[in-house]
Scaffold this motif. Structure first.
Motif, PDB file in Angstrom:
ATOM      1  N   THR A  14       1.015  -1.207   0.297  1.00 38.44           N
ATOM      2  CA  THR A  14       0.074  -0.227  -0.328  1.00 38.44           C
ATOM      3  C   THR A  14       0.440   0.707  -0.034  1.00 38.44           C
ATOM      4  O   THR A  14       1.093   2.024  -0.734  1.00 38.44           O
ATOM      5  CB  THR A  14      -1.104  -0.099   0.807  1.00 38.44           C
ATOM      6  N   SER A  18       1.172   3.630  -3.291  1.00 38.17           N
ATOM      7  CA  SER A  18       0.675   5.047  -2.975  1.00 38.17           C
ATOM      8  C   SER A  18       1.419   6.294  -3.633  1.00 38.17           C
ATOM      9  O   SER A  18       1.358   6.689  -3.940  1.00 38.17           O
ATOM     10  CB  SER A  18       0.288   5.308  -1.378  1.00 38.17           C
ATOM     11  N   VAL A  19       2.905   6.050  -2.978  1.00 42.45           N
ATOM     12  CA  VAL A  19       3.468   7.313  -3.605  1.00 42.45           C
ATOM     13  C   VAL A  19       3.736   6.593  -5.028  1.00 42.45           C
ATOM     14  O   VAL A  19       4.149   7.948  -5.519  1.00 42.45           O
ATOM     15  CB  VAL A  19       5.422   6.116  -2.593  1.00 42.45           C
ATOM     16  N   ILE A  21       2.173   5.885  -7.491  1.00 44.59           N
ATOM     17  CA  ILE A  21       0.696   6.565  -7.806  1.00 44.59           C
ATOM     18  C   ILE A  21       0.544   8.103  -8.093  1.00 44.59           C
ATOM     19  O   ILE A  21       0.497   8.889  -8.731  1.00 44.59           O
ATOM     20  CB  ILE A  21      -0.846   6.373  -7.315  1.00 44.59           C
ATOM     21  N   THR A  22       0.952   8.936  -6.626  1.00 44.60           N
ATOM     22  CA  THR A  22       1.006  10.438  -6.408  1.00 44.60           C
ATOM     23  C   THR A  22       2.052  10.559  -7.210  1.00 44.60           C
ATOM     24  O   THR A  22       2.552  11.697  -7.670  1.00 44.60           O
ATOM     25  CB  THR A  22       1.482  10.115  -4.584  1.00 44.60           C
ATOM     26  N   ALA A  23       3.175   9.849  -6.935  1.00 45.70           N
ATOM     27  CA  ALA A  23       4.685  10.327  -8.192  1.00 45.70           C
ATOM     28  C   ALA A  23       4.054  10.859  -9.699  1.00 45.70           C
ATOM     29  O   ALA A  23       5.139  11.308 -10.425  1.00 45.70           O
ATOM     30  CB  ALA A  23       5.920   9.756  -7.685  1.00 45.70           C
ATOM     31  N   LEU A  25       1.438  11.193 -10.754  1.00 49.21           N
ATOM     32  CA  LEU A  25       0.607  11.748 -11.080  1.00 49.21           C
ATOM     33  C   LEU A  25       0.812  13.197 -11.344  1.00 49.21           C
ATOM     34  O   LEU A  25       0.387  14.469 -11.874  1.00 49.21           O
ATOM     35  CB  LEU A  25      -0.584  11.824 -10.052  1.00 49.21           C
ATOM     36  N   THR A  26       2.243  13.783 -10.065  1.00 48.55           N
ATOM     37  CA  THR A  26       3.011  15.020 -10.142  1.00 48.55           C
ATOM     38  C   THR A  26       3.581  15.291 -10.761  1.00 48.55           C
ATOM     39  O   THR A  26       3.275  16.149 -10.751  1.00 48.55           O
ATOM     40  CB  THR A  26       3.775  14.890  -8.381  1.00 48.55           C
ATOM     41  N   VAL A  30       0.213  17.166 -12.368  1.00 48.02           N
ATOM     42  CA  VAL A  30       0.046  18.720 -11.791  1.00 48.02           C
ATOM     43  C   VAL A  30       1.241  19.574 -11.715  1.00 48.02           C
ATOM     44  O   VAL A  30       0.602  20.749 -11.697  1.00 48.02           O
ATOM     45  CB  VAL A  30       0.584  18.168  -9.990  1.00 48.02           C
TER      46      VAL A  30
END
Length: 229
Positions: A14, A18-19, A21-23, A25-26, A30
């Protein structure tokens, strides 16, 4: 993910996904959006200063604190370096007026508040703001009390109007506070100090005036009661 990943793998899988996917998208979404927004804001602020003169400088000073809140002021650093290379930049004087205005408002808040903990925070963060580090003052005091933040914006606008009128230019990047005078042209040092002093004193006085407002104090008391509850 917690619901779909087996419990035995949850602690490993998890956080990892999470890291990742966030990275992703960033960097792909973003980052691009915020870069474009930063370019628009930077170009708009430069247009304000170059086209509207003193009024533009005052508007720039007024909105600099909200930019600092979001971190968008960092997008101005490359512009500052380019302007310095071209002969001189006005951005250090603008940023310095904003920072010392936050410091002046915070120091006034220190005198007006009855909260001992807030007094302690305001004393230290107010001094650091005068030297160029505003985040402790902004987030620790001024935004909590609200009206010092508004007063700092107005004080910043006044000082920025003056340094724009006198065309204060820095010839090297530096700390955006009182000590920033060492980075400006020798002929502009006095006007730099006058502009920053105007910002600090204006913010201090406006904060003091705002602190007398029964409505603002009632709102602050209501917010404190809500937070305590």
């Amino acid at each position: 993910l917690h619901k779909r990943v087996p419990e035995v793998l949850d602690n490993l899988v998890t956080p990892l996904f999470s890291v990742l996917i966030t990275a992703f998208l960033t960097f792909t979404v973003v980052g691009g959006v915020m870069r474009t927004a930063g370019d628009w804001i930077t170009n708009g602020l430069l247009w304000l200063h170059d086209s509207l003169g003193v009024v533009g400088g005052m508007v720039f000073g007024l909105i600099y604190s909200p930019l600092t809140m979001t971190g968008m002021h960092h997008s101005l650093l490359p512009v500052d370096i380019q302007l310095v290379a071209a002969g001189g930049s006005f951005l250090l004087a603008i940023a310095s007026c904003n920072n010392v205005a936050q410091g002046g408002a915070t120091l006034c808040a220190m005198l007006r508040t009855h909260d001992k903990k807030l007094k302690s925070i305001a004393a230290t963060s107010g001094v650091s703001a005068l030297l160029g580090i505003t985040e402790p003052a902004m987030f620790g005091v001024n935004l909590k009390m609200k009206y010092p933040f508004y007063a700092a914006m107005l004080g910043s606008a006044i000082g920025c109007g003056y340094v724009t009128l006198t065309n204060v230019l820095n010839v090297a990047p530096g700390s955006a506070g009182f000590i920033g005078f060492v980075c400006v042209q020798s002929g502009d040092m006095l006007n730099f100090l006058i502009g920053t002093l105007l910002s600090m004193v204006s913010a201090f006085v406006i904060t003091w005036v705002f602190s007398k407002s029964k409505r603002l104090n009632a709102e602050l008391a209501a917010d404190s009661e809500t937070a305590a509850a």
